[in-house]
Scaffold this motif. Structure first.
Motif, PDB file in Angstrom:
ATOM      1  N   ALA A   1       0.903  -1.287  -0.027  1.00  0.00           N
ATOM      2  CA  ALA A   1       0.494  -0.037  -0.024  1.00  0.00           C
ATOM      3  C   ALA A   1       1.113   1.250  -0.248  1.00  0.00           C
ATOM      4  CB  ALA A   1      -1.312  -0.156   0.861  1.00  0.00           C
ATOM      5  N   VAL A   2       1.535   0.894   0.745  1.00  0.00           N
ATOM      6  CA  VAL A   2       2.526   2.459   1.041  1.00  0.00           C
ATOM      7  C   VAL A   2       3.684   2.502  -0.213  1.00  0.00           C
ATOM      8  CG1 VAL A   2       4.840   3.094   2.574  1.00  0.00           C
ATOM      9  CG2 VAL A   2       2.796   2.657   2.760  1.00  0.00           C
ATOM     10  N   ALA A   3       4.323   1.691  -1.104  1.00  0.00           N
ATOM     11  CA  ALA A   3       5.093   1.094  -2.109  1.00  0.00           C
ATOM     12  C   ALA A   3       4.227   2.029  -3.202  1.00  0.00           C
ATOM     13  CB  ALA A   3       4.957   0.071  -2.145  1.00  0.00           C
ATOM     14  N   VAL A   4       2.967   2.018  -4.004  1.00  0.00           N
ATOM     15  CA  VAL A   4       2.641   2.739  -5.173  1.00  0.00           C
ATOM     16  C   VAL A   4       1.443   4.072  -4.559  1.00  0.00           C
ATOM     17  CG1 VAL A   4      -0.636   2.567  -5.766  1.00  0.00           C
ATOM     18  CG2 VAL A   4       0.867   0.125  -5.094  1.00  0.00           C
ATOM     19  N   ALA A   5       1.675   4.107  -3.097  1.00  0.00           N
ATOM     20  CA  ALA A   5       1.572   5.722  -3.905  1.00  0.00           C
ATOM     21  C   ALA A   5       3.637   6.235  -3.724  1.00  0.00           C
ATOM     22  CB  ALA A   5       1.544   6.253  -2.066  1.00  0.00           C
ATOM     23  N   SER A   6       3.978   5.710  -3.204  1.00  0.00           N
ATOM     24  CA  SER A   6       5.575   5.901  -2.991  1.00  0.00           C
ATOM     25  C   SER A   6       6.183   6.263  -4.548  1.00  0.00           C
ATOM     26  CB  SER A   6       6.616   5.426  -2.319  1.00  0.00           C
ATOM     27  OG  SER A   6       6.415   4.344  -2.791  1.00  0.00           O
TER      28      SER A   6
ATOM     29  N   ILE B   1       2.315  -1.593 -11.848  1.00  0.00           N
ATOM     30  CA  ILE B   1       3.932  -0.217 -11.830  1.00  0.00           C
ATOM     31  C   ILE B   1       4.703  -0.493 -12.744  1.00  0.00           C
ATOM     32  CG2 ILE B   1       5.521   0.885 -10.542  1.00  0.00           C
ATOM     33  CD1 ILE B   1       2.890   1.468  -9.243  1.00  0.00           C
ATOM     34  N   TRP B   2       4.505  -1.480 -13.226  1.00  0.00           N
ATOM     35  CA  TRP B   2       5.876  -2.254 -14.145  1.00  0.00           C
ATOM     36  C   TRP B   2       5.272  -2.435 -15.816  1.00  0.00           C
ATOM     37  CZ3 TRP B   2       6.967  -2.925  -9.308  1.00  0.00           C
ATOM     38  CH2 TRP B   2       8.082  -1.355  -9.043  1.00  0.00           C
ATOM     39  N   LYS B   3       3.822  -2.382 -15.694  1.00  0.00           N
ATOM     40  CA  LYS B   3       3.807  -3.809 -17.170  1.00  0.00           C
ATOM     41  C   LYS B   3       2.765  -2.586 -17.953  1.00  0.00           C
ATOM     42  CE  LYS B   3       6.813  -6.755 -16.968  1.00  0.00           C
ATOM     43  NZ  LYS B   3       7.817  -6.310 -18.156  1.00  0.00           N
TER      44      LYS B   3
END
Length: 349
Positions: free
Chosen positions: A55-60, A202-204
């Motif tokens: 959850a934190v990573a998506v926002a970051s 995020i990457w695809k």
């Protein structure tokens, strides 16, 4: 290297209070990885941390630093509990799981929407608003549990126990593994699926490219026609939905009821996990297991070495967060210099 230095300093702290650091490390490893039950508890904790870390990573990736996963997991748990209390006596768990997970995601996303809107439209500081919303979520849960859905006749601020239809099975019940009394359950697979989803997103995908572009250079992203408002709100909704899923692991997989403060800090640990994992699902998964080891192994240390208190275990966890998060680049220059020293240069052709 950062984690190793953190553990070395932790060993000095343990030595300072008159205990044997090697003995503490032995209990840490044996308690978390030395048995099927210990591994089960470690992976159970890691499952919750994986949800909040993602959850934190998506926002970051969009350049957003959110501290709100704790409150979003809290409100997500409310949505999950409402579904379980409504369906658990009428349908089996695999029927309840789908709407319960959807409700957790919906409630978590809804709780992330207001801070996201304030950030995107009003320029409000996301860190401040998400911290405030954590406290607001706690107050809402107190009111709801005490006045609306508390079990009749009970003085405790909690719901009734979920019936069988509201409980997901433990892995030991469906797979040939011996995890003892560990509450590791099928939500582990849900967390793995969430990690795969984040990697693909995020990457695809085009949206993921827009998210990363906004995080890397907001001005250039705007000039390229990427809407900052859209990316901010969408990222926070996805972040809140992922955090809301953590309640499946804790409520349906372990507690079997909704009670006060059930997240117990998993949202804040998720920040550290996302930092340690550098925002990548694989790194986040590894960091989640590391913190699972610290949680489960720390409990073993506290049991067998009473002079090492729970507060000291929290200090060790804090040192790991400090070195792997805030001081994450401390050794990078030295490592690169060492690599350059031993690198064999190729002759020019």
């Amino acid at each position: 290297m950062n984690v190793a230095v953190a553990l070395l300093i932790s060993g000095l702290v343990v030595l300072f209070v008159g205990q044997n650091p090697l003995e503490a490390v032995g209990y840490l490893i044996s308690g978390s990885l030395g048995s099927g039950e210990g591994i089960g508890f470690t992976l159970y904790f890691a499952t919750s941390f994986l949800f909040t870390g993602l959850a934190v990573a998506v926002a970051s990736h969009a350049g957003l630093f959110t501290i709100g996963a704790e409150g979003q997991a809290y409100l997500g748990g409310l949505g999950i509990a409402l579904v379980c209390l409504s369906l658990d006596r009428f349908v089996p768990w695999h029927v309840t799981l789908v709407p319960a997970a959807a409700a957790g995601m919906l409630f978590g996303a809804a709780w992330a929407f207001i801070p996201a809107y304030l950030q995107a439209k009003r320029g409000s500081h996301l860190v401040i608003t998400t911290i405030m919303f954590n406290f607001i979520a706690s107050s809402i849960m107190i009111y709801v549990l005490v006045n609306l859905i508390k079990e009749p006749g009970s003085m405790a601020p909690q719901t009734r126990l979920f019936d069988k239809g509201g409980l997901v099975p433990k892995l030991g019940e469906i797979l040939p593994v011996n995890i003892g009394t560990a509450p590791l359950n099928v939500s582990l697979f849900l967390a793995i699926a969430a990690a795969v989803f984040v990697w693909v997103l995020i990457w695809k995908t085009k949206l993921g490219f827009e998210i990363r572009s906004t995080g890397a250079n907001p001005a250039a992203a705007r000039n390229a026609g990427i809407s900052y408002v859209k990316i901010t709100i969408v990222c926070m909704l996805i972040s809140g939905a992922l955090a809301g899923l953590a309640g499946v692991n804790i409520l349906m997989g372990d507690l079997g009821k909704l009670q006060l403060d059930f997240p117990a800090g998993i949202g804040l640990v998720g920040v550290a996990v996302a930092l340690m994992g550098r925002g990548h699902p694989v790194g986040i998964a590894i960091a989640s297991v590391l913190f699972g080891v610290l949680y489960q192994g720390g409990a073993e240390i506290s049991f067998w070495m009473p002079n090492i208190t729970r507060e000291l275990i929290m200090l060790i966890q804090g040192l790991v967060i400090l070195f792997a998060g805030a001081l994450s680049l401390m050794f990078r220059k030295s490592v690169y210099s060492l690599v350059d020293l031993f690198r064999v240069s190729k002759p020019e052709v």
